[in-house]
Structure formats: C-alpha cells, structure tokens
Design a protein around this motif. Structure first.
Motif, PDB file in Angstrom:
ATOM      1  N   TRP A   1      41.399 -81.355  -7.102  1.00 11.74           N
ATOM      2  CA  TRP A   1      41.310 -80.323  -7.948  1.00 11.74           C
ATOM      3  C   TRP A   1      39.896 -79.994  -8.152  1.00 11.74           C
ATOM      4  N   LYS A   2      39.883 -78.411  -8.191  1.00 14.23           N
ATOM      5  CA  LYS A   2      38.442 -77.895  -8.444  1.00 14.23           C
ATOM      6  C   LYS A   2      38.475 -77.091  -9.325  1.00 14.23           C
ATOM      7  N   LEU A   3      37.382 -76.695 -10.366  1.00 12.29           N
ATOM      8  CA  LEU A   3      37.344 -76.090 -11.791  1.00 12.29           C
ATOM      9  C   LEU A   3      37.196 -74.576 -11.279  1.00 12.29           C
ATOM     10  N   THR A   4      38.094 -73.906 -12.059  1.00 12.03           N
ATOM     11  CA  THR A   4      38.159 -72.242 -11.875  1.00 12.03           C
ATOM     12  C   THR A   4      37.769 -71.473 -13.102  1.00 12.03           C
ATOM     13  N   SER A   5      37.494 -72.278 -14.277  1.00  9.99           N
ATOM     14  CA  SER A   5      37.061 -71.465 -15.260  1.00  9.99           C
ATOM     15  C   SER A   5      35.533 -71.268 -15.348  1.00  9.99           C
ATOM     16  N   GLU A   6      35.229 -70.338 -15.920  1.00 11.90           N
ATOM     17  CA  GLU A   6      33.921 -69.712 -15.969  1.00 11.90           C
ATOM     18  C   GLU A   6      32.812 -70.654 -16.628  1.00 11.90           C
ATOM     19  N   VAL A   7      33.086 -71.629 -17.652  1.00  8.52           N
ATOM     20  CA  VAL A   7      32.262 -72.427 -18.226  1.00  8.52           C
ATOM     21  C   VAL A   7      32.112 -73.557 -17.360  1.00  8.52           C
ATOM     22  N   LYS A   8      30.900 -73.954 -17.088  1.00  7.07           N
ATOM     23  CA  LYS A   8      30.477 -74.930 -16.129  1.00  7.07           C
ATOM     24  C   LYS A   8      29.974 -76.382 -16.727  1.00  7.07           C
ATOM     25  N   PRO A   9      30.608 -77.407 -16.470  1.00  7.46           N
ATOM     26  CA  PRO A   9      30.078 -78.742 -17.253  1.00  7.46           C
ATOM     27  C   PRO A   9      28.583 -78.942 -16.984  1.00  7.46           C
ATOM     28  N   VAL A  10      28.138 -79.468 -17.876  1.00  3.56           N
ATOM     29  CA  VAL A  10      26.482 -79.774 -17.969  1.00  3.56           C
ATOM     30  C   VAL A  10      26.262 -81.114 -17.440  1.00  3.56           C
ATOM     31  N   GLU A  11      27.164 -81.844 -17.249  1.00  6.52           N
ATOM     32  CA  GLU A  11      27.032 -83.113 -16.434  1.00  6.52           C
ATOM     33  C   GLU A  11      28.571 -83.623 -15.818  1.00  6.52           C
ATOM     34  N   THR A  12      28.449 -84.050 -14.803  1.00 11.13           N
ATOM     35  CA  THR A  12      29.698 -84.643 -13.852  1.00 11.13           C
ATOM     36  C   THR A  12      29.366 -86.002 -13.542  1.00 11.13           C
ATOM     37  N   THR A  13      30.440 -86.968 -13.971  1.00 10.53           N
ATOM     38  CA  THR A  13      30.303 -88.221 -13.531  1.00 10.53           C
ATOM     39  C   THR A  13      31.498 -88.405 -12.144  1.00 10.53           C
ATOM     40  N   ALA A  14      31.685 -89.665 -11.920  1.00 11.37           N
ATOM     41  CA  ALA A  14      32.814 -90.003 -10.977  1.00 11.37           C
ATOM     42  C   ALA A  14      34.081 -89.734 -11.663  1.00 11.37           C
ATOM     43  N   THR A  15      34.206 -89.687 -12.781  1.00 11.85           N
ATOM     44  CA  THR A  15      35.682 -89.677 -13.276  1.00 11.85           C
ATOM     45  C   THR A  15      35.798 -88.589 -14.350  1.00 11.85           C
ATOM     46  N   LEU A  16      34.719 -87.908 -14.650  1.00 13.37           N
ATOM     47  CA  LEU A  16      34.501 -87.030 -15.850  1.00 13.37           C
ATOM     48  C   LEU A  16      33.757 -85.823 -15.925  1.00 13.37           C
ATOM     49  N   TYR A  17      34.306 -84.607 -16.303  1.00  9.35           N
ATOM     50  CA  TYR A  17      33.568 -83.468 -16.450  1.00  9.35           C
ATOM     51  C   TYR A  17      33.000 -83.434 -17.845  1.00  9.35           C
ATOM     52  N   ARG A  18      31.862 -83.324 -18.298  1.00  9.59           N
ATOM     53  CA  ARG A  18      31.268 -83.180 -19.623  1.00  9.59           C
ATOM     54  C   ARG A  18      30.817 -81.858 -19.970  1.00  9.59           C
ATOM     55  N   PHE A  19      31.537 -81.019 -21.035  1.00  9.95           N
ATOM     56  CA  PHE A  19      31.306 -79.648 -21.367  1.00  9.95           C
ATOM     57  C   PHE A  19      30.662 -79.743 -22.565  1.00  9.95           C
ATOM     58  N   SER A  20      29.622 -79.000 -22.676  1.00 14.63           N
ATOM     59  CA  SER A  20      28.846 -78.879 -24.103  1.00 14.63           C
ATOM     60  C   SER A  20      29.334 -77.687 -24.887  1.00 14.63           C
ATOM     61  N   VAL A  21      29.603 -77.785 -26.264  1.00 10.52           N
ATOM     62  CA  VAL A  21      30.028 -76.884 -26.974  1.00 10.52           C
ATOM     63  C   VAL A  21      29.286 -77.057 -28.412  1.00 10.52           C
ATOM     64  N   ALA A  22      28.465 -75.813 -28.486  1.00  7.95           N
ATOM     65  CA  ALA A  22      27.765 -75.868 -29.561  1.00  7.95           C
ATOM     66  C   ALA A  22      28.365 -75.151 -30.841  1.00  7.95           C
ATOM     67  N   THR A  23      28.440 -75.841 -32.098  1.00  8.22           N
ATOM     68  CA  THR A  23      29.095 -75.367 -33.037  1.00  8.22           C
ATOM     69  C   THR A  23      28.240 -75.187 -34.409  1.00  8.22           C
ATOM     70  N   GLN A  24      28.346 -74.041 -35.266  1.00  7.47           N
ATOM     71  CA  GLN A  24      27.680 -73.877 -36.292  1.00  7.47           C
ATOM     72  C   GLN A  24      28.490 -74.414 -37.616  1.00  7.47           C
ATOM     73  N   PRO A  25      28.052 -74.666 -38.642  1.00  7.06           N
ATOM     74  CA  PRO A  25      28.809 -75.379 -39.734  1.00  7.06           C
ATOM     75  C   PRO A  25      29.822 -74.389 -40.159  1.00  7.06           C
ATOM     76  N   GLY A  26      31.251 -74.849 -40.307  1.00  7.99           N
ATOM     77  CA  GLY A  26      32.454 -74.184 -40.479  1.00  7.99           C
ATOM     78  C   GLY A  26      32.796 -73.289 -39.541  1.00  7.99           C
ATOM     79  N   GLU A  27      32.307 -73.548 -38.241  1.00  9.63           N
ATOM     80  CA  GLU A  27      32.842 -72.779 -37.169  1.00  9.63           C
ATOM     81  C   GLU A  27      33.845 -73.349 -36.163  1.00  9.63           C
ATOM     82  N   THR A  28      34.581 -72.667 -35.593  1.00  4.22           N
ATOM     83  CA  THR A  28      35.874 -72.995 -34.724  1.00  4.22           C
ATOM     84  C   THR A  28      35.272 -72.267 -33.375  1.00  4.22           C
ATOM     85  N   VAL A  29      35.522 -73.450 -32.420  1.00  2.90           N
ATOM     86  CA  VAL A  29      34.941 -72.845 -31.053  1.00  2.90           C
ATOM     87  C   VAL A  29      36.127 -73.366 -29.924  1.00  2.90           C
ATOM     88  N   ARG A  30      36.431 -72.372 -29.070  1.00  3.35           N
ATOM     89  CA  ARG A  30      37.584 -72.703 -28.090  1.00  3.35           C
ATOM     90  C   ARG A  30      37.003 -72.708 -26.868  1.00  3.35           C
TER      91      ARG A  30
END
Length: 729
Positions: A560-589
């Motif tokens: 399987w390959k990623l097709t979404s626009e957001v790319k992971p900041v780090e990839t391991t052998a078993t995991l994609y790691r995505f960084s999500v910055a959130t401000q106080p009280g904010e909801t991010v998708r």
C-alpha cells in the motif's frame, strides 16, 4: 571499541618443560630458595570490563621480587571461569611456573568415605537403618535407660480415639539381658549411642553436611620465578551480574523562557548500576562497561570428576582331581637369547604427560617403545631425549601476543575516575552527562487509544545510549518515566513517559472502494488491474491551555502507498508518523489515504455457460468498457449459449419419447392371448409407431444442432484467440 581476546593458560606445556629438564640433565639437588620464596602477597584487581551477557573481564597487576607467590581470591562459582580463561604474564623476564588452588572433593564422594552409608538428606528410617546393630541406651517417660542393640525401625498405622489414622514410629532393641523391647519413639523418647566410634562417624557426617552450607572461598596461588623486582599481570573472565543503564532527562525550571513548540535543550545524565559479587575488592579500578555479548560458557574445570569403571568379578579356579603326565622322549632345544639392542624401553610415570613426538621417533629401532614399558628407572631413551633437546624452544615459549579487534556493533563506556567497590556491594556509577535536543510532543497510536506525553529526543552526544530506563523532570518536578532501546549517536527517537489527558483523538470517514484502472486481453487471457482505495480521517482535539504537537502513528502495510497530500514527518518499518500542530481549544482533522493495485486474470477459453458474465462487474462505466472490449467474444458466446439451449430442449423431448416407448413395451410383455388383450396390444403398437415417427426428425435436428454448435464453438475460440486489448479504463 577494542575487545581483548582472553588467552587461557595451558598447564600441559609447563609440565612437559619440567619433564624435559629433568630428563635431559643429571639429577641435582634443588637450589636453596630465596628469602622471598615463601612469601605470599595478594594481587589486587586494577581493571574491570563488564559485558551485557553477564560476563566480566578482570585484570590484576602488581610487583614481585625474586621467587614469590601471589594469591587471588575467588568464590567457588568464579573458579571454573577463571581456570578456563586465566592468562598470567611476568613482564620482567621471569615466568609463572605454576598455578594452584584449594580443591574440594564432591560431597557425594566424601560421603562414600564415611561408613554410615548415608546420603545428604537421610530419612529417620535410613538413619536408624545405618545404626542397626549398634549399642544404644533408650529412655522414655516412666522408665530408666535400657541398654542394648538396635534390631529394627518401623512405622505403624494406628487409629486415635477420634477415629483418625496416624503413623507412629517404633524401635526394637535387644537389651544386654537378652530381652526384646519395642519402644514408641514419641517426642519424649531418647536414644543415646553408646558406641564411641560410631558417634565419631556420625559427628563427622554431620560436620561434613554443615561445611557444605557455608560459602567456600578459593585461593588461587601463582608461583613467579625470576630475578629482581618485576611487574606481573593476571587476567581472566568471570560470571558477574548484568550491569544496568538508567537515565535522567532534566528540563530547565523556567517555562516562560521556553517556546510553546519546537526543540528544547535538556540535560541528559546516564548512570550504570554495577554489582561486585566476586571474591575481591575493587580498589581504585579502571571500570569499563561494554554493551556487547561475546560468546561464553561454563565448563566445570574446578570440580574433581570421577569416572565409572566396570566391575569385574574375581575369577574362580575350577577344582579338579590330580593327574599324572607322561615324560617326553627327547628334550627340545633352548630358545635363542634375546637381542639386547632391539629397542629401548622407557618407563613413563603418571605425573609425566606424553608429548606428541614425530612419527620417526615413535617407530621401533630408534625411538621409544609404544605404551608403558617394563623397565626400571625414571629416565628416557636417547631418541626421545634428542627430540626434547631439539624442540626445547617450543616447550619453553610461554608468552603469547594478544591482538585487538574492533566490533562496530559494540559500544563501551569508560568511567573517567577510578572506582572503588568492595565485594558484596553495589554502586550507581555515572557514565555520561550531555546536553541533548528534545521536542515535547503527544503520541497517539490506534492500538493504544490513550494519548501519551513523549519526547522526540535527538542523541546529540558522541556516545550510544544503551537500553535502559529513564526518568523525566520538568520544572523541578518528576514528570514520568519509561524505557528506551539503544539510541546511536545522532539518532532521533520517541520516548513516551506519561498520559496526556488534554488531547483527544478519534477516527471518522472510513472508506474502502475498488476501481478498475486497466484491462488486458491476450492469448485467451483477460487481466484486470484494480485499485483498492482505503481512507481514514483522524480528529485531534486539544483541550489544553497551551499549544500541542501531536504525533499520529498510522500503520504501514506492504503493497500500500500513501495517496493523501499530507506526508509523514518520519517513517519506520511499521509506522507512518504524521505531525499535527494544535492550538488551545482547536480541533484539527488529518486525512490519510492509501492505494493498493491488484491484478486478476481469467482464461476465457475455459469458461462455460454464463461464467463470462461474472467478469462484467463494477460500476456502469466499468461494465460498458468491458462489454465494448469483449463484444465479439460475447456475441460468439451468446450464439453458443443459444445452440446449447436448443440442444437441451431436443434432448429433453427425445428422452420423453424414449421413456414412453419403454412404458408401452413393458405393457405389451404383460398381455395374454385373449381377444381383449390382443386388441389392447394392437393399440399399444400403434402408439409406439407414432413415437418412433416423432423420434426420427428429433434425432436429425439434434445432429444438425450439434454440428452448428461445433462450428459456433470454433468461432468463439477463434474470437478469443484473436482478441488483443490493452487499455486504461
């Protein structure tokens, strides 16, 4: 890191050297010992290297003068390792002439020397069995002591007044007056042994059992011979407790000076837990800690081993009656005298090892006789002596060079300051302190729905951080702790240490779909390439009063390959790691899409009936594209299918008429020769003629249809064979 190869001491060349010296020179009186020959001094440990597999390398060094003995103390568990790996070097031109230690005979072997015949855990029955026949004095409640000899010891089952069954022990004694008495060995009955020799055997037996309970200390004594004052060095390996790593990560106290997100500077302290359970104190030793595991094993060299020998019965001579024998008429000639120079016999004592001699020296005529000879004396033959003189340098060379090899997968901590650690003590030894870069983040993984506080730590030191535990301190307070795998220099690693209750993560928008992307038809095979789409949306809500950087871990699946626009900041052998910055009280998708291509092939010529229609699947656009590509094949397949339908109908009608004819024939067989039955027979015959008239055109039609079906099948096969298609859909 440079690992030192440990070279074991071989005592065989030393023994062979002593034999060569005593054999090649006339026997003389030993020289008078020097004044220091009887002095013993303890050789202190100066260097210790501890490994992760529970093995330690120890190096003792010191100075000796003249002929001097030095000692090293071991525990019994250390001695096997020491004998297997001991290396002793006299660095001042002298040499180590012998190594001795206090040995112990195995307990079961020592027990064999005591006449009682008891093992190390005897029962009361076994003890009284060993005392059977001994003179004892038995005294109990209400009667004086009675002297006599023990006959037997037995236990009996008796019922109590409450109906329970108990086991009671009884001792039978023949008194000095000849009376047989049986005593109940209750708690107040006393049996005193009167035989003094037997008491001594029992005391020796009990003392031997008591001696095995105490820990034995082994004293290894090395005899150093030489002139003047010299340095000696002794090294060996030994089993030791595994050293453990533990770390402290401390952030500054003033949080106002820190950025809300981004790297921060923290202080990293590394400590090692070290235990000294060996027989010597560590006074100002150079300590090194190695995260490596050289192969090592234990061989019981210090334990005397006894082999089992076969027991051969003593031969008995047969008793026969005396007989007389006739005398010879002529005496035989005496045998010739033996040739004195045929070979030379050598007697080898038990203490003398048999060195490997050249093949020429082992043959008769000019070498020693094979095996142990029958001659007297303690010398050797001239051929053997010549061989010893020629190879004396080989036997006398006791030095050996040690080479060093570097292993990239090992790393070492060398403690800068000398360490003092007495035996049976432990210590927390500092191994490093450095500034490191760390991002404080929140870590989320769907397999663990509770978000965790974590550090994204960069090992900016030049040392590898060993596997171990760590503790986090923020603003002067304890913040949490966790575990880490080894972190190499320059490597970045996530370390989780606490639950983050202010971050909530959920998932929504699960979508799985399949789309036809390409179709190929060639050589009678149809191949579809479809794309599987899988999408998920992570919803991250920050309920904290400060901004948070959330690391969302998404599993990696093969193919399987990623097709979404957001790319992971780090990839391991078993995991994609995505960084999500959130401000106080904010909801991010966070939307994560993946695609997977899959190809499926069918052999068109093997399809029967409506199986070809199974391929036409998917949405309307997909179905139209496939039907257009397969139009010639589908038309030919439809014609074959129509002919199959007609053939089936003809066959059904033929089968019906054949069954009707069989019914009429069976009815005719049952009719008699009466006027009524003859009339019925004529009617049945007429019906059979009608059926036969219908069968003939049906069979002809069936034959024509079969020929048409054969022609249509050939046309279908040709259409499939000549169909070539390679298009994106």
């Amino acid at each position: 890191m440079l690992l030192r190869r440990l070279v074991s001491v071989s005592l065989l060349p030393l023994s062979a050297l002593l034999v060569a010296q005593t054999s090649s020179k006339p026997r003389t009186e030993p020289p008078a010992p020097s004044p220091a020959s009887h002095e013993k001094s303890e050789l202190p440990v100066r260097r210790v290297v501890l490994y992760k597999n529970g093995v330690g390398y120890f190096e003792h060094s010191g100075r000796v003068t003249g002929n001097q003995a030095v000692t090293i103390d071991f525990t019994s568990s250390q001695l096997d390792d020491a004998l297997q790996s001991l290396t002793a070097l006299d660095l001042g031109g002298g040499r180590i002439t012998g190594v001795g230690y206090n040995s112990t005979t195995p307990l079961e072997q020592q027990l064999k020397n005591i006449p009682l015949g008891l093992d190390d855990q005897p029962s009361a029955e076994e003890l009284y069995g060993a005392l059977r026949g001994a003179r004892v004095e038995v005294s109990g409640p209400g009667e004086g002591g009675i002297s006599g000899r023990i006959v037997s010891y037995e236990t009996r089952s008796q019922k109590t007044s409450s109906g329970d069954t108990v086991e009671r022990a009884f001792l039978t004694v023949v008194s000095d007056a000849g009376a047989v008495r049986t005593f109940d060995l209750a708690g107040t009955t006393t049996v005193r042994i009167l035989d003094g020799e037997l008491r001594r055997d029992l005391d020796e037996y009990l003392a031997l059992l008591a001696s095995t309970q105490s820990q034995q200390v082994r004293h290894l004594t090395l005899q150093a011979q030489g002139a003047g004052t010299r340095d000696i060095r002794v090294s060996y390996i030994s089993e030791v407790p595994v050293w453990k790593s533990t770390y402290r990560i401390v952030f500054p106290n003033d949080k106002s000076s820190l950025p809300s997100t981004g790297p921060e500077t923290a202080i990293l302290q590394g400590w090692a837990v070290v235990d000294n359970t060996v027989g010597s104190d560590w006074d100002n030793v150079q300590l090194s800690l190695v995260a490596g595991a050289p192969q090592s094993f234990i061989e019981p060299l210090s334990q005397p081993i006894y082999t089992q020998r076969p027991e051969v019965p003593v031969p008995e001579a047969a008793n026969i009656a005396p007989v007389t024998h006739e005398g010879a008429l002529e005496a035989p000639a005496p045998p010739p005298p033996p040739v004195a120079s045929a070979s030379e016999t050598v007697t080898v004592t038990a203490a003398m090892p048999a060195p490997q001699m050249p093949a020429k020296a082992r043959r008769g005529g000019e070498g020693v006789a094979g095996g142990i000879g029958s001659g007297s004396g303690n010398g050797v033959g001239p051929a053997y002596r010549k061989w010893l003189d020629k190879n004396a340098s080989i036997l006398q060379d006791e030095s050996s060079g040690a080479s060093s090899t570097k292993f990239d997968d090992y790393f070492e901590y060398t403690v800068a300051q000398p360490v003092t650690l007495h035996k049976n003590e432990s210590a927390l030894v500092p191994v490093l302190q450095a500034n490191v870069q760390a991002d404080r983040v929140t870590l989320y993984n769907a397999s663990n729905p509770v978000p965790l506080r974590a550090l994204w730590l960069t090992n900016s030191s030049n040392l590898t951080l060993d596997r171990g535990s760590f503790s986090i301190f923020e603003s002067g307070e304890f913040a949490g702790e966790g575990l880490t795998d080894p972190i190499h220099a320059g490597e970045k690693r996530l370390l989780s240490y606490a639950v983050d209750q202010a971050i909530h993560v959920s998932t929504e928008g699960y979508l799985n779909s399949s789309h036809l992307r390409h179709i190929t038809v060639h050589d009678g095979y149809l191949t579809e390439r479809r794309e599987e789409i899988r999408e998920v949306t992570y919803v991250v809500h920050n309920a904290a009063s400060d901004a948070r950087n959330v690391i969302v871990e998404h599993p990696v699946q093969n193919g399987w390959k990623l097709t979404s626009e957001v790319k992971p900041v780090e990839t391991t052998a078993t995991l994609y790691r995505f960084s999500v910055a959130t401000q106080p009280g904010e909801t991010v998708r966070l939307h994560v899409g993946e695609a997977h291509s899959q190809g499926v092939s069918w052999q068109l010529t093997a399809f029967q009936g409506d199986q070809l229609q199974v391929i036409v699947t998917g949405d309307t656009a997909d179905r139209a594209a496939i039907e257009k590509a397969l139009a010639p094949v589908l038309a030919a397949r439809a014609k074959v299918h129509d002919l199959d339908t007609q053939l089936n109908a003809k066959q059904t009608e033929i089968d019906r008429l054949a069954a009707d004819q069989k019914r009429l024939h069976d009815n005719l067989d049952g009719l008699k020769d009466s006027p009524e039955e003859r009339a019925l027979a004529r009617r049945y015959a007429g019906e059979m003629n009608i059926d036969e008239d219908q069968l003939q055109p049906l069979r002809k039609d069936q034959t024509d249809l079969e020929q048409q079906r054969k022609t249509a099948q050939q046309a279908l096969d040709e259409a499939i064979r000549t169909l070539n298609l390679d298009e994106d859909v």
